[in-house]
Design an enzyme around this catalytic site. Structure first.
Site, PDB file in Angstrom:
ATOM      1  CG  PHE A   1      -5.259   4.493   5.637  1.00  0.00           C
ATOM      2  CD1 PHE A   1      -4.006   3.945   5.660  1.00  0.00           C
ATOM      3  CD2 PHE A   1      -5.198   5.894   5.272  1.00  0.00           C
ATOM      4  CE1 PHE A   1      -2.925   4.345   5.092  1.00  0.00           C
ATOM      5  CE2 PHE A   1      -4.005   6.539   4.681  1.00  0.00           C
ATOM      6  CZ  PHE A   1      -2.817   5.717   4.818  1.00  0.00           C
TER       7      PHE A   1
ATOM      8  CB  THR B   1      -0.821  -0.019   1.267  1.00  0.00           C
ATOM      9  OG1 THR B   1      -0.085  -0.264   2.500  1.00  0.00           O
ATOM     10  CG2 THR B   1      -2.138  -1.076   1.023  1.00  0.00           C
TER      11      THR B   1
ATOM     12  CB  CYS C   1      -4.689   0.815   7.947  1.00  0.00           C
ATOM     13  SG  CYS C   1      -3.159   0.207   7.818  1.00  0.00           S
TER      14      CYS C   1
END
Length: 473
Positions: free
Chosen positions: A405, A275, A412
């Site tokens: 996220f 990511t 996350c």
């Protein structure tokens, strides 16, 4: 799990066929981008039928914000994540909501992402970035941005997670763990894609057979690493592995077993480097096409870091690069590298669209469409504009419409880690180099587990920061 929504229907692309449904219009190499194109005129919520599986896609910001309500909805695992469980098990990303190991790991690992922990990781991030710059400075010609950002972020997460150096900048060839991990991931993705097809069970067995050596190598390497650390008796190493091995839950005293520790390490390796490398690569792509944005970003980093191109930012200087942070935020708006997440209701509920949704039903929030909803982001939502994230322009924007996220309690856990690393690396690149893109390049987005620019190269020319600048106090 078949997603039938009680037989309710949604708009769908033209050309649906018996048995195969909407398969014929889907590009198997870029399924997300083909879904974006096909869903562009279908409204805020639509469906794709792939054989006997219904995919309900949320494209509108208002409905996405509704699904972000944690009191009504929770994370759902669509087929791709269910397939990924064979690789990452009950890791933070792939665990079901009711699995006890998710809550245990989440509670144990939260201290690993506090401000004090970020301060410990800062020199490791700096060291990995310097190794990248040393290879760039010794190698003339254009650089493969996505490949080098991936090497950088993999080294950073492996060194902070379990003090392992994969030698990405010193080996002539890749560490064998890297291709084995990629092969195992691709096997899981293929199985998730095939889930709804006739004969999928036979094809899944063939994939498993081909993938078995890769999976065994990845599992064995990490199991040996865990066993060696446990046998060493070291209990003062404060990387993620040390925390998982030696920290009991503060209330229950529970500990993670070695199998789940392996799952968590795999999760951090995969999610923690793919990511961030994608975010950096997209940010560099958009910057390289916007001379004014580059000028502003370099003026900012020169003001914060001063005239020495080799100076390394302190921990306290990283948050001062606010325009650089806005560049990353805008890159993640246009191309969120984790591009979708699933949501299900905690109990049967009725959406604002009038559709009834039961706990066994799930919808995919497709972030590249949600993040481009003109009702929230304006008529120029497809354009790169970091100043969208200026405080005065962000004030009044509806909540829950920007989710690179994820959302809620399952968002996350490493968000601050990723942002600190990305701002630090992007600031150092802009401070050290001028960016020269290939003028013939048109953005191509590769779809792996995450999104990444494909074939994107830059020529990096050493620059002299503005001589009149002095480091910010």
């Amino acid at each position: 799990m078949r997603n039938d929504w009680s037989g309710q229907t949604f708009p769908h692309p033209p050309g649906r066929r018996p048995v195969v449904g909407d398969v014929l219009g889907t590009d198997p190499a870029t399924p997300l981008q083909s879904t974006m194109r096909r869903g562009a005129d279908l409204g805020p919520i639509f469906e794709l039928k792939i054989f006997d599986q219904k995919f309900v896609i949320v494209a509108g910001a208002e409905i996405a914000a509704e699904l972000a309500d944690e009191a009504r909805f929770e994370k759902a695992l669509p087929p791709a994540l269910v397939a990924l469980r064979e690789f990452a098990g009950e890791g933070l990303f792939t665990a079901y909501n009711d699995e006890t190991n998710w809550a245990l790991a989440h509670d144990l690992l939260r201290p690993a992402f506090t401000r004090d922990a970020m301060r410990r990781y800062h020199p490791i991030m700096l060291a990995a970035a310097q190794e990248l710059f040393d290879t760039w400075d010794a190698r003339p010609g254009p650089v493969d941005v996505s490949a080098d950002m991936t090497r950088l972020t993999l080294e950073t997460i492996s060194r902070t997670a379990f003090s392992q150096d994969f030698g990405s900048f010193t080996r002539e060839d890749q560490h064998p763990f890297i291709p084995a991990m990629i092969a195992a991931l691709k096997a899981g993705q293929r199985k998730g894609t095939l889930d709804s097809m006739p004969g999928s069970a036979l094809m899944a067995r063939r994939i498993d057979k081909r993938n078995a050596p890769h999976q065994a190598y990845v599992d064995g390497l990490l199991d040996d690493l865990i066993a060696a650390r446990r046998a060493s008796g070291q209990d003062d190493v404060d990387d993620l592995l040390g925390i998982m091995l030696h920290s009991p839950h503060p209330e229950t005293g529970q500990r993670l077993d070695d199998l789940n520790i392996r799952h968590q390490i795999l999760t951090f390796l995969v999610a923690g480097h793919e990511t961030t490398s994608g975010a950096l690569s997209f940010a560099l792509h958009h910057l390289s096409r916007d001379a004014e944005a580059v000028r502003r970003a370099q003026a900012e980093v020169d003001r914060v870091l001063g005239p020495d191109r080799d100076v390394e930012p302190t921990f306290e200087q990283v948050p001062k690069m606010r325009f650089v942070r806005r560049v990353l935020d805008e890159a993640l708006r246009l191309w969120p590298t984790a591009p979708a997440f699933g949501r299900s209701p905690r109990q049967t509920t009725t959406l604002s669209t009038g559709h009834v949704m039961r706990p066994q039903d799930w919808a995919l929030v497709l972030l590249p469409l949600v993040h481009r909803d003109p009702a929230v982001w304006g008529a120029d939502a497809d354009e790169f504009d970091p100043d969208r994230f200026l405080p005065e322009r962000s004030h009044g924007r509806p909540p829950h419409v920007y989710k690179p996220f994820g959302t809620g309690e399952r968002s996350c856990i490493g968000r601050q880690f990723a942002l600190h690393e990305a701002v630090l690396v992007l600031a150092r690149i802009l401070h050290r180099y001028d960016l020269e893109p290939d003028p013939t390049y048109e953005l191509r987005v590769s779809e792996r587990l995450t999104l990444m620019p494909a074939g994107f190269e830059l020529t990096l020319t050493p620059r002299s920061p503005s001589p009149g600048t002095a480091p910010a106090a």
